[in-house]
Design a protein around this motif. Sequence first.
Motif, PDB file in Angstrom:
ATOM      1  N   GLY A  24       3.522   1.637   2.507  1.00 47.68           N
ATOM      2  CA  GLY A  24       3.162   0.297   2.052  1.00 47.68           C
ATOM      3  C   GLY A  24       3.147   0.224   0.538  1.00 47.68           C
ATOM      4  N   PHE A  25       3.028  -0.979   0.025  1.00 41.95           N
ATOM      5  CA  PHE A  25       3.012  -1.151  -1.432  1.00 41.95           C
ATOM      6  C   PHE A  25       2.174  -2.373  -1.786  1.00 41.95           C
ATOM      7  CE2 PHE A  25       4.406  -2.885  -5.467  1.00 41.95           C
ATOM      8  CZ  PHE A  25       4.480  -1.756  -6.269  1.00 41.95           C
ATOM      9  N   TYR A  26       1.168  -2.152  -2.628  1.00 42.20           N
ATOM     10  CA  TYR A  26       0.336  -3.229  -3.150  1.00 42.20           C
ATOM     11  C   TYR A  26       0.201  -3.003  -4.653  1.00 42.20           C
ATOM     12  CZ  TYR A  26      -0.754  -3.593   1.799  1.00 42.20           C
ATOM     13  OH  TYR A  26      -0.642  -3.698   3.163  1.00 42.20           O
ATOM     14  N   GLY A  28       0.911  -2.264 -12.252  1.00 41.71           N
ATOM     15  CA  GLY A  28       1.720  -1.747 -11.157  1.00 41.71           C
ATOM     16  C   GLY A  28       2.648  -2.745 -10.519  1.00 41.71           C
ATOM     17  N   HIS A  29       2.762  -3.937 -11.091  1.00 44.29           N
ATOM     18  CA  HIS A  29       3.639  -4.932 -10.485  1.00 44.29           C
ATOM     19  C   HIS A  29       5.094  -4.467 -10.507  1.00 44.29           C
ATOM     20  CE1 HIS A  29       2.441  -8.668  -8.682  1.00 44.29           C
ATOM     21  NE2 HIS A  29       1.404  -8.765  -9.509  1.00 44.29           N
ATOM     22  N   SER A  30       5.772  -4.687  -9.419  1.00 44.95           N
ATOM     23  CA  SER A  30       7.192  -4.360  -9.288  1.00 44.95           C
ATOM     24  C   SER A  30       8.030  -5.439  -9.960  1.00 44.95           C
ATOM     25  CB  SER A  30       7.548  -4.288  -7.798  1.00 44.95           C
ATOM     26  OG  SER A  30       7.178  -5.507  -7.173  1.00 44.95           O
ATOM     27  N   PRO A  31       9.347  -5.228 -10.081  1.00 49.17           N
ATOM     28  CA  PRO A  31      10.204  -6.309 -10.585  1.00 49.17           C
ATOM     29  C   PRO A  31      10.152  -7.503  -9.637  1.00 49.17           C
ATOM     30  CG  PRO A  31      11.531  -4.523  -9.680  1.00 49.17           C
ATOM     31  CD  PRO A  31      10.124  -4.025  -9.762  1.00 49.17           C
ATOM     32  N   PHE A  32      10.372  -8.685 -10.178  1.00 49.19           N
ATOM     33  CA  PHE A  32      10.396  -9.942  -9.423  1.00 49.19           C
ATOM     34  C   PHE A  32       9.027 -10.300  -8.841  1.00 49.19           C
ATOM     35  CE2 PHE A  32      14.633  -7.856  -8.622  1.00 49.19           C
ATOM     36  CZ  PHE A  32      15.295  -8.513  -9.654  1.00 49.19           C
ATOM     37  N   GLY A  33       7.964  -9.843  -9.480  1.00 45.56           N
ATOM     38  CA  GLY A  33       6.625 -10.269  -9.118  1.00 45.56           C
ATOM     39  C   GLY A  33       6.244  -9.950  -7.692  1.00 45.56           C
ATOM     40  N   HIS A  57      -9.117  -6.213  -8.190  1.00 48.05           N
ATOM     41  CA  HIS A  57      -8.893  -7.533  -8.785  1.00 48.05           C
ATOM     42  C   HIS A  57      -8.094  -8.446  -7.875  1.00 48.05           C
ATOM     43  CE1 HIS A  57      -4.717  -6.311  -9.594  1.00 48.05           C
ATOM     44  NE2 HIS A  57      -4.498  -7.603  -9.687  1.00 48.05           N
ATOM     45  N   SER A  58      -7.290  -7.865  -6.983  1.00 50.51           N
ATOM     46  CA  SER A  58      -6.295  -8.639  -6.248  1.00 50.51           C
ATOM     47  C   SER A  58      -6.905  -9.332  -5.041  1.00 50.51           C
ATOM     48  CB  SER A  58      -5.153  -7.729  -5.798  1.00 50.51           C
ATOM     49  OG  SER A  58      -4.129  -8.485  -5.182  1.00 50.51           O
ATOM     50  N   LYS A  59      -6.407 -10.549  -4.762  1.00 47.21           N
ATOM     51  CA  LYS A  59      -6.947 -11.351  -3.677  1.00 47.21           C
ATOM     52  C   LYS A  59      -5.906 -11.732  -2.648  1.00 47.21           C
ATOM     53  CE  LYS A  59      -7.740 -13.573  -7.160  1.00 47.21           C
ATOM     54  NZ  LYS A  59      -7.613 -12.425  -8.032  1.00 47.21           N
TER      55      LYS A  59
END
Length: 344
Positions: A129-131, A110-115, A163-165
């Motif tokens: 929001g967006f994560y 699900g990563h957007s462009p430009f990290g 997984h995300s921190k």
Amino acid sequence: MSIRRQLEENEQKFLSPKATLSAATRGRKSPISPCDFRTEFQRDRDRILYCRAFSRLRRKTQVLISPRGDHYRTRLTHTLEVSQIARTIARSLRLNEDLTEAIAMGHDLGHSPFGHTGEYALNSIHPAGFYHSRQSVRLVESLERQGEGLNLTYEVRDGILKHSKSYTKIIADDPNAMPATLEGQIVRIADSLAYINHDIDDGVQVGIIKLEEIPKPLIDALGRTVGERVGRMVEDVIAETTRLNLEHIAMSAELLEPTEMLRKYLFDNFYLTPMVNRETDKSKRIVTELYEYFLKNPDQMDVKLFDLLPNGDLPQLVCDYLACMTDDMALETYIQVFVPRRIA
């Protein structure tokens, strides 16, 4: 007996009692007939590998935006490094390597462009929001395959979501923040071990980080090369988790502390440096202005390109559309929309 049944029996026979068995999965949202030659977690891995979102990772930023050279990490190479580290740990602990691999392969879909720069931009402007971890789950649940999703098992979706921190501790104090399975916990740690080490390597290549300037105690504790550091960290995770009888995936205090300190060094001396920030500011503007433009001009979105379906929630559709873009597509779209072209 089918090959799948033999694989399931092998899991029960050879894996640790703490492992997550594929035959004992909590299942999928939509039940499907079993495969004759793959376990449920093997099917999930394959569904992720062949989905469109996975193929786009090769053109999405890890840290450096459009670097010159062929040896900098992208979101895809990061994913492969996470998978390799995670599988090594899982195999050594006799946990379910297939589940571990499936979570690792899907964790950044699900990563957007430009990290993370694009992630922060969307999070600041999108009402919901967006994560990227939530967007990864959204992709596999309801965006891929023209809205059908990949219909993954609960264990894989849980591992992807947790997984995300951000910049919190690698191993969370709150057990509820950690994945429900040991295999998911492995991926959470492997994600950090991978990016800490390969981002240092990229920082050295681009000339922002100098190895001789990294504090000597960190080099002495963890190693000078990527291979040395990853080897020591992985060995420590295996040893400490074994010492704790696989109650949870862990690192010893002797290595966890310098690992956290090395991550802080990366933030202070790489991610937040003026050279990197100059480009991230531009990337934020691209994402923000495209979001505002498509809200006003939704007919200009080619949603079929990503198999997206209008759902009555325009802000969410715009967010999904932008999040699916690669770096190159976002930049090219911005130029088409905002940069004047010669008519004659």
